[in-house]
Motif scaffolding. Structure first.
Motif, short mmCIF file in Angstrom:
data_model
loop_
_atom_site.label_atom_id
_atom_site.label_comp_id
_atom_site.label_asym_id
_atom_site.label_seq_id
_atom_site.Cartn_x
_atom_site.Cartn_y
_atom_site.Cartn_z
N SER A 16 0.73 -1.16 -0.11
CA SER A 16 -0.15 -0.01 -0.07
C SER A 16 0.91 1.35 0.13
CB SER A 16 -0.98 0.09 1.30
OG SER A 16 -0.04 -0.09 2.18
N LEU A 17 2.08 1.16 0.27
CA LEU A 17 3.15 2.21 0.39
C LEU A 17 4.05 2.14 -0.70
CD1 LEU A 17 4.00 2.34 4.16
CD2 LEU A 17 2.15 3.76 3.06
N PRO A 18 4.13 3.38 -1.63
CA PRO A 18 5.24 3.45 -2.74
C PRO A 18 6.70 3.59 -2.25
CG PRO A 18 3.95 5.57 -2.32
CD PRO A 18 3.15 4.50 -1.64
N PRO A 19 7.63 3.32 -2.69
CA PRO A 19 9.02 3.07 -2.07
C PRO A 19 9.52 4.53 -1.29
CG PRO A 19 9.16 2.36 -4.20
CD PRO A 19 7.66 2.83 -4.17
N TYR A 20 8.90 5.72 -1.76
CA TYR A 20 9.35 6.95 -1.04
C TYR A 20 8.36 7.21 0.00
CZ TYR A 20 5.70 8.12 -4.51
OH TYR A 20 4.52 8.26 -5.20
N LEU A 21 7.45 6.42 0.45
CA LEU A 21 6.59 6.44 1.61
C LEU A 21 6.90 5.43 2.59
CD1 LEU A 21 3.15 8.06 0.29
CD2 LEU A 21 5.06 9.20 1.49
N THR A 140 16.45 10.84 5.61
CA THR A 140 15.65 10.49 4.06
C THR A 140 15.80 9.14 3.79
OG1 THR A 140 15.50 11.22 2.04
CG2 THR A 140 17.68 11.13 2.80
N LEU A 141 14.67 8.84 3.22
CA LEU A 141 15.01 7.37 2.23
C LEU A 141 15.60 7.75 1.18
CD1 LEU A 141 11.26 6.12 2.84
CD2 LEU A 141 13.32 5.14 3.46
N PHE A 142 16.07 6.57 0.55
CA PHE A 142 16.94 6.71 -0.84
C PHE A 142 16.00 6.07 -1.83
CE2 PHE A 142 21.02 5.61 1.63
CZ PHE A 142 21.09 7.06 2.06
N THR A 143 15.95 6.97 -2.82
CA THR A 143 15.20 6.49 -3.97
C THR A 143 15.95 6.97 -5.10
OG1 THR A 143 13.20 7.46 -2.59
CG2 THR A 143 12.75 7.19 -4.94
N GLU A 203 14.80 14.79 -0.94
CA GLU A 203 15.95 13.69 -0.68
C GLU A 203 17.17 14.45 -0.78
OE1 GLU A 203 18.08 9.71 -2.14
OE2 GLU A 203 15.88 10.22 -2.71
N ILE A 204 17.23 15.08 -2.05
CA ILE A 204 18.47 15.83 -2.40
C ILE A 204 18.95 16.67 -1.47
CG2 ILE A 204 19.66 17.03 -4.21
CD1 ILE A 204 17.97 15.31 -6.25
N THR A 205 17.86 17.49 -1.06
CA THR A 205 18.11 18.49 -0.34
C THR A 205 18.74 18.19 1.08
OG1 THR A 205 16.31 19.95 -1.05
CG2 THR A 205 17.09 20.51 1.16
#
Length: 383
Positions: A16-21, A140-143, A203-205
């Motif tokens: 139910s959650l995409p990688p960035y969530l 941050t997660l890594f995407t 994430e980059i920030t």
């Protein structure tokens, strides 16, 4: 001098959650039970799902981090500053042997764990706890996640097997991870969807913030060039407004999120169609991505939730970033106003307005665009 640390946690398996969530939302009873079955099947991880909130990011609030018992540092080191990288297990069925995220500028609160007061308790399940905190701008997660090879000596020292618990790594390993994450994010952003782009820009920030603190030469070396614009630099039209009532704002978002989940289920769609994006990207111009019927079947629709204990629109704040986004997506974006009584019970129904409808009823004052009713006086209220 900070301590650089690598820990292993179970990958957030929820479809139910995409990688960035990932790791941003408390599990339901069903999701918790599913996790326990995965644990019993794979024999890895622990008999709990505390890590599910390790990347629950709220703007201006510290991120509360749970570490597995075997990953806790010695009591003699608890006063030190840590940079913690999260790895998945080699045997993980969803994402084996990857580096999935980082918490920097970490400080430990209590090695025995502190009970969380930011989530509701699940009946019949042990209380969720955390051990350490990190400022949200350092988390941050890594995407995408970074593939990890144990004997390569790039992200950790070379060893035949990880073993259990934490591994201390040196500065060079940590710098390699940050560099690789910046480069991967910069490459990914061009092909990203609109919502994923927001997450990668943040994430980059964060990675640049970490680099400035720990590895300033990385930026001089051009790591992550081509990354996205920092959304926080958007013009706000003047002074920064006072902080909103975060608890009330979160409550309103949760109500709308749960309403949207019920809505897509009635349509026969998967709950994964609804993403509570502000739980992991607090600078997003909208809180929730959902779907609405369209000529193509169903199309993405974006919801920004505004919560208050007063009349609809009283002392509500809207950022220029939100206005710009809603102008670009006039047919796919809606403001939802959730009004509560003094006991935090919502008054139904919610008021839903497009940007055009909002402008017909309210004047936008350029102070992060504060709403002032065209028919009523302006009073103090919450977000």
């Amino acid at each position: 001098m900070p301590r650089f640390m690598a820990i292993k946690i179970h990958y957030d398996h929820r479809k139910s959650l995409p990688p960035y969530l990932k790791y941003s939302k408390l599990p339901t009873h069903e999701e918790y039970e599913e996790y326990l079955k995965l644990f019993q099947k794979s024999g890895i991880g622990g008999e709990g799902f505390h890590e599910c909130l390790n990347f629950r990011i709220r703007e201006g609030e510290d991120v509360e981090i749970y570490l597995p018992p075997t990953s806790l540092p010695a009591a003699s080191k608890i006063e030190d500053e840590f940079v913690i990288f999260s790895f998945t297990y080699k045997e993980d069925m969803e994402m084996p042997d990857h580096v999935i995220g980082v918490h920097a500028n970490v400080h430990f609160e209590d090695l025995d764990g502190v009970e969380r007061d930011d989530v509701d308790r699940l009946d019949g399940i042990e209380w969720f706890i955390y051990h350490a905190t990190a400022p949200e701008e350092y988390v941050t997660l890594f995407t995408p996640p970074l593939p990890y090879v144990r004997d390569a000596g790039i992200y950790t020292p070379e060893f035949e097997r990880w073993g259990y618990g934490l591994r201390y790594i040196n500065e060079e390993h940590a710098k390699n991870i940050i560099r690789a994450a910046m480069d991967a994010a910069a490459k990914r952003i061009e092909a990203a969807s609109d919502t994923e782009r927001l997450a990668i820009e943040r994430e980059i920030t964060v990675l640049r913030t970490i680099a400035v603190r720990y590895f300033p030469l990385l930026l001089e070396e051009g790591a992550g060039e081509g990354g996205g614009k920092d959304r926080r630099t958007a013009q706000t039209g003047g002074a920064v407004p006072p902080p909103p009532d975060r608890e009330l704002g979160l409550l309103g978002e949760r109500l709308v999120y749960e309403r949207e989940i019920d809505y897509v289920k009635k349509l026969g769609l998967e709950p994964a169609c609804v993403e509570w994006i502000s739980q992991a990207v607090p600078t997003s111009p909208y809180d929730i991505k959902t779907v609405r019927p369209s000529k193509k079947g169903y199309s993405d629709h974006f919801l920004e939730v505004k919560s208050s204990r007063m009349d609809t629109g009283c002392n509500v704040y809207i950022s220029s970033n939100q206005i710009e986004y809603f102008e670009r997506h006039p047919d796919a974006s809606t403001f939802i106003f959730v009004n509560f009584d003094s006991y935090n019970k919502p008054r139904m129904p919610f008021v839903e307005l497009t940007l055009e409808q909002l402008r017909q009823s309210y004047e936008l004052i350029p102070l992060k665009f504060k709403l002032r009713s065209l028919s009523k006086g302006d009073d103090d209220s919450e977000k």
